[in-house]
Design an enzyme around this catalytic site. Structure first.
Site, PDB file in Angstrom:
ATOM      1  N   CYS A 155      39.070  41.504  23.612  1.00 43.00           N
ATOM      2  CA  CYS A 155      39.826  42.750  23.839  1.00 43.00           C
ATOM      3  C   CYS A 155      40.739  43.150  22.681  1.00 43.00           C
ATOM      4  O   CYS A 155      41.070  44.320  22.524  1.00 43.00           O
ATOM      5  CB  CYS A 155      40.626  42.638  25.120  1.00 43.00           C
ATOM      6  SG  CYS A 155      41.574  41.111  25.258  1.00 43.00           S
ATOM      7  N   HIS A 249      47.040  46.329  23.645  1.00 41.43           N
ATOM      8  CA  HIS A 249      47.168  45.363  22.550  1.00 41.43           C
ATOM      9  C   HIS A 249      47.458  46.119  21.246  1.00 41.43           C
ATOM     10  O   HIS A 249      46.744  47.065  20.879  1.00 41.43           O
ATOM     11  CB  HIS A 249      45.863  44.576  22.365  1.00 41.43           C
ATOM     12  CG  HIS A 249      45.582  43.563  23.445  1.00 41.43           C
ATOM     13  ND1 HIS A 249      46.470  43.246  24.438  1.00 41.43           N
ATOM     14  CD2 HIS A 249      44.487  42.788  23.655  1.00 41.43           C
ATOM     15  CE1 HIS A 249      45.942  42.311  25.220  1.00 41.43           C
ATOM     16  NE2 HIS A 249      44.738  42.021  24.767  1.00 41.43           N
TER      17      HIS A 249
HETATM   18  P1  NAP Z   1      40.477  37.085  36.247  1.00 41.51           P
HETATM   19  O1  NAP Z   1      41.464  38.106  36.642  1.00 41.51           O
HETATM   20  O2  NAP Z   1      40.874  35.652  36.295  1.00 41.51           O
HETATM   21  O3  NAP Z   1      39.147  37.269  37.186  1.00 41.51           O
HETATM   22  C1  NAP Z   1      38.086  36.347  37.211  1.00 41.51           C
HETATM   23  C2  NAP Z   1      36.980  36.796  38.175  1.00 41.51           C
HETATM   24  O4  NAP Z   1      35.963  35.781  38.188  1.00 41.51           O
HETATM   25  C3  NAP Z   1      37.461  36.956  39.643  1.00 41.51           C
HETATM   26  O5  NAP Z   1      36.735  37.981  40.256  1.00 41.51           O
HETATM   27  C4  NAP Z   1      37.087  35.606  40.265  1.00 41.51           C
HETATM   28  O6  NAP Z   1      36.877  35.703  41.674  1.00 41.51           O
HETATM   29  C5  NAP Z   1      35.761  35.340  39.557  1.00 41.51           C
HETATM   30  N1  NAP Z   1      35.436  33.915  39.584  1.00 41.51           N
HETATM   31  C6  NAP Z   1      36.224  32.879  39.196  1.00 41.51           C
HETATM   32  N2  NAP Z   1      35.586  31.709  39.411  1.00 41.51           N
HETATM   33  C7  NAP Z   1      34.380  32.021  39.961  1.00 41.51           C
HETATM   34  C8  NAP Z   1      33.271  31.255  40.423  1.00 41.51           C
HETATM   35  N3  NAP Z   1      33.282  29.918  40.376  1.00 41.51           N
HETATM   36  N4  NAP Z   1      32.184  31.918  40.917  1.00 41.51           N
HETATM   37  C9  NAP Z   1      32.175  33.267  40.975  1.00 41.51           C
HETATM   38  N5  NAP Z   1      33.197  34.054  40.560  1.00 41.51           N
HETATM   39  C10 NAP Z   1      34.276  33.439  40.056  1.00 41.51           C
HETATM   40  O7  NAP Z   1      39.934  37.319  34.778  1.00 41.51           O
HETATM   41  P2  NAP Z   1      39.815  38.721  33.962  1.00 41.51           P
HETATM   42  O8  NAP Z   1      41.006  38.942  33.126  1.00 41.51           O
HETATM   43  O9  NAP Z   1      39.367  39.783  34.900  1.00 41.51           O
HETATM   44  O10 NAP Z   1      38.644  38.370  32.920  1.00 41.51           O
HETATM   45  C11 NAP Z   1      37.280  38.326  33.313  1.00 41.51           C
HETATM   46  C12 NAP Z   1      36.419  38.047  32.077  1.00 41.51           C
HETATM   47  O11 NAP Z   1      36.570  39.110  31.141  1.00 41.51           O
HETATM   48  C13 NAP Z   1      36.819  36.754  31.356  1.00 41.51           C
HETATM   49  O12 NAP Z   1      35.646  36.145  30.872  1.00 41.51           O
HETATM   50  C14 NAP Z   1      37.714  37.266  30.234  1.00 41.51           C
HETATM   51  O13 NAP Z   1      37.726  36.392  29.134  1.00 41.51           O
HETATM   52  C15 NAP Z   1      37.051  38.602  29.889  1.00 41.51           C
HETATM   53  N6  NAP Z   1      37.933  39.612  29.288  1.00 41.51           N
HETATM   54  C16 NAP Z   1      39.157  39.906  29.827  1.00 41.51           C
HETATM   55  C17 NAP Z   1      39.930  40.925  29.258  1.00 41.51           C
HETATM   56  C18 NAP Z   1      41.295  41.324  29.794  1.00 41.51           C
HETATM   57  O14 NAP Z   1      41.945  42.169  29.146  1.00 41.51           O
HETATM   58  N7  NAP Z   1      41.768  40.787  30.904  1.00 41.51           N
HETATM   59  C19 NAP Z   1      39.438  41.632  28.184  1.00 41.51           C
HETATM   60  C20 NAP Z   1      38.172  41.333  27.675  1.00 41.51           C
HETATM   61  C21 NAP Z   1      37.437  40.326  28.250  1.00 41.51           C
HETATM   62  P3  NAP Z   1      38.065  35.380  42.726  1.00 41.51           P
HETATM   63  O15 NAP Z   1      39.032  36.507  42.667  1.00 41.51           O
HETATM   64  O16 NAP Z   1      37.340  35.305  44.029  1.00 41.51           O
HETATM   65  O17 NAP Z   1      38.678  34.075  42.309  1.00 41.51           O
END
Ligand code: NAP
Length: 358
Positions: A155, A249
């Site tokens: 990001c 960011h």
């Molecule tokens: P997050 O808020 O922690 O969300 C993670 C998601 O994955 C939730 O829906 C969670 O479900 C699910 N999950 C976790 N463990 C799982 C499992 N064992 N089986 C199936 N689903 C599972 O993370 P996020 O910030 O949204 O980021 C998601 C991805 O995008 C990551 O790979 C991150 O590196 C990437 N990313 C994030 C950003 C950002 O700005 N935040 C930017 C670019 C890329 P539950 O809610 O049911 O636990």
């Protein structure tokens, strides 16, 4: 156009919620299928995110009562979706994104898992849409008939890569020192504890500096046979910091060129810069991908992160550098342009160029 039915893996997380919110009333895509972890599976979406819905808009009515499926319900996904967005935790993404692709479901991912897989394109559509040409080779080498994986970069890159690329073709970006000030939403929810971040700056984000230094080289690389060869003419040194900002960011950049441009030439190239998403008039494409602000104190996260639906990069403070050639500040919305919005733009490009079909 009949809308594409789409699924979201990791629909309950920070990025997943942004997808749900941004896709409401999308002209081409209809959210029909959701999955998340075991703790959410089986619940209605509104129940699963109760007490942790972070978007300013209400949960869209068409999604509110959808039942969340298990991540392993791949056949059910296949029966209900044309493709999926993956907003999964990287560890889970590693196991499941390939399974979905193998089952014939294209995966448009936000996770870091496949960013350095040699035949997986890592796309910022204004910069390297041509890398999509590797998809047929990726499918062939795995024996996948309809599925494939496309990723977007970390990001933080969005705040400086497009401004640098706009200058790179003519003047050759040779070295860059980049200090990022990254919002807390970049760490998902709950992310950094409030006790650690309020009244504070944390000068370390695990793995982020390596991503900021290496991912640009793949984006600037070229397809060579069945792999994307990294560009080897640019050196980047990155410092990544977590700051008490919710979204947006910021990156302070010092840059050295092979051939030094004038300030007017830089401003002119930024002003005129357009990419394939603008040419194709994709629904999520910002009209003006790089917006330059003249004010001495801009860009600022609170004031500038939502420029053009959160999809434009705002730059400012262009001035000579005492060590390199120039300095500037770039800003982009990390969960929109840097995550779900960037993923949606990738998917629109994949549809428009015929990689995703029904
Ligand atoms: P997050 O808020 O922690 O969300 C993670 C998601 O994955 C939730 O829906 C969670 O479900 C699910 N999950 C976790 N463990 C799982 C499992 N064992 N089986 C199936 N689903 C599972 O993370 P996020 O910030 O949204 O980021 C998601 C991805 O995008 C990551 O790979 C991150 O590196 C990437 N990313 C994030 C950003 C950002 O700005 N935040 C930017 C670019 C890329 P539950 O809610 O049911 O636990």
């Amino acid at each position: 156009m009949k809308k594409f039915n789409i699924g979201i893996l990791g629909a309950t997380g920070m990025v997943g919620q942004n997808y749900i919110s941004l896709l409401e009333n999308h002209p081409w895509f209809n959210v029909t299928w959701l999955s998340a972890s075991e703790r959410s599976a089986g619940k209605k979406y509104c129940e699963a995110v109760s007490g942790r819905w972070h978007m300013q808009k209400e949960i869209p009515s068409q999604v509110k009562n959808l039942r969340i499926k298990k991540i392993s319900d791949i056949a059910d996904c296949k029966a209900n979706c044309d493709f999926v967005f993956s907003a999964l935790d990287s560890g889970v993404a590693k196991e499941f994104e390939e399974k979905y692709a193998k089952a014939g479901i294209p995966v448009v991912s936000n996770a870091s898992t496949h960013r350095h897989t040699k035949d997986v394109p890592m796309i910022i559509p204004e910069i390297n849409s041509r890398h999509l040409e590797i998809i047929p080779g990726q499918m062939k080498s795995h024996g996948w008939d309809k599925g494939f994986i496309v990723v977007k970069p970390n990001c933080s890159l969005q705040s400086y890569m497009t401004p640098l690329f706009a200058l790179h073709e003519k003047f050759g970006v040779e070295k860059a020192i980049i200090s990022t000030l990254q919002a807390v939403s970049g760490a998902g929810h709950p992310g950094v504890s409030s006790f650690d971040i309020i009244d504070n700056v944390v000068p370390y984000i695990g793995g982020e500096e390596e991503k900021s230094e290496k991912e640009p080289l793949k984006i600037l690389g070229k397809i060579d046979g069945n792999e994307i060869k990294y560009f080897d003419g640019l050196e980047i040194s990155a410092h990544c910091n977590r700051v008490p900002v919710i979204d947006g960011h910021l990156a302070c950049v010092s840059v050295k060129f092979r051939k030094k441009p004038s300030k007017e030439e830089i401003l002119d190239l930024w002003e005129k810069f357009r990419g394939i998403p603008q040419e194709l008039d994709l629904p999520f494409a910002p009209k003006q991908p790089i917006i330059y602000r003249d004010e001495a104190d801009r860009p600022q996260p609170r004031l500038d992160r939502d420029s053009d639906k959160g999809m434009a990069v705002t730059v400012g403070r262009l001035r000579e550098c005492n060590v390199f050639d120039y300095r500037f500040v770039g800003l982009s919305h990390n969960t929109v342009r840097g995550a779900a919005g960037g993923g949606i733009l990738n998917a629109e490009l994949l549809v428009k160029q015929g990689y995703i079909n029904r």
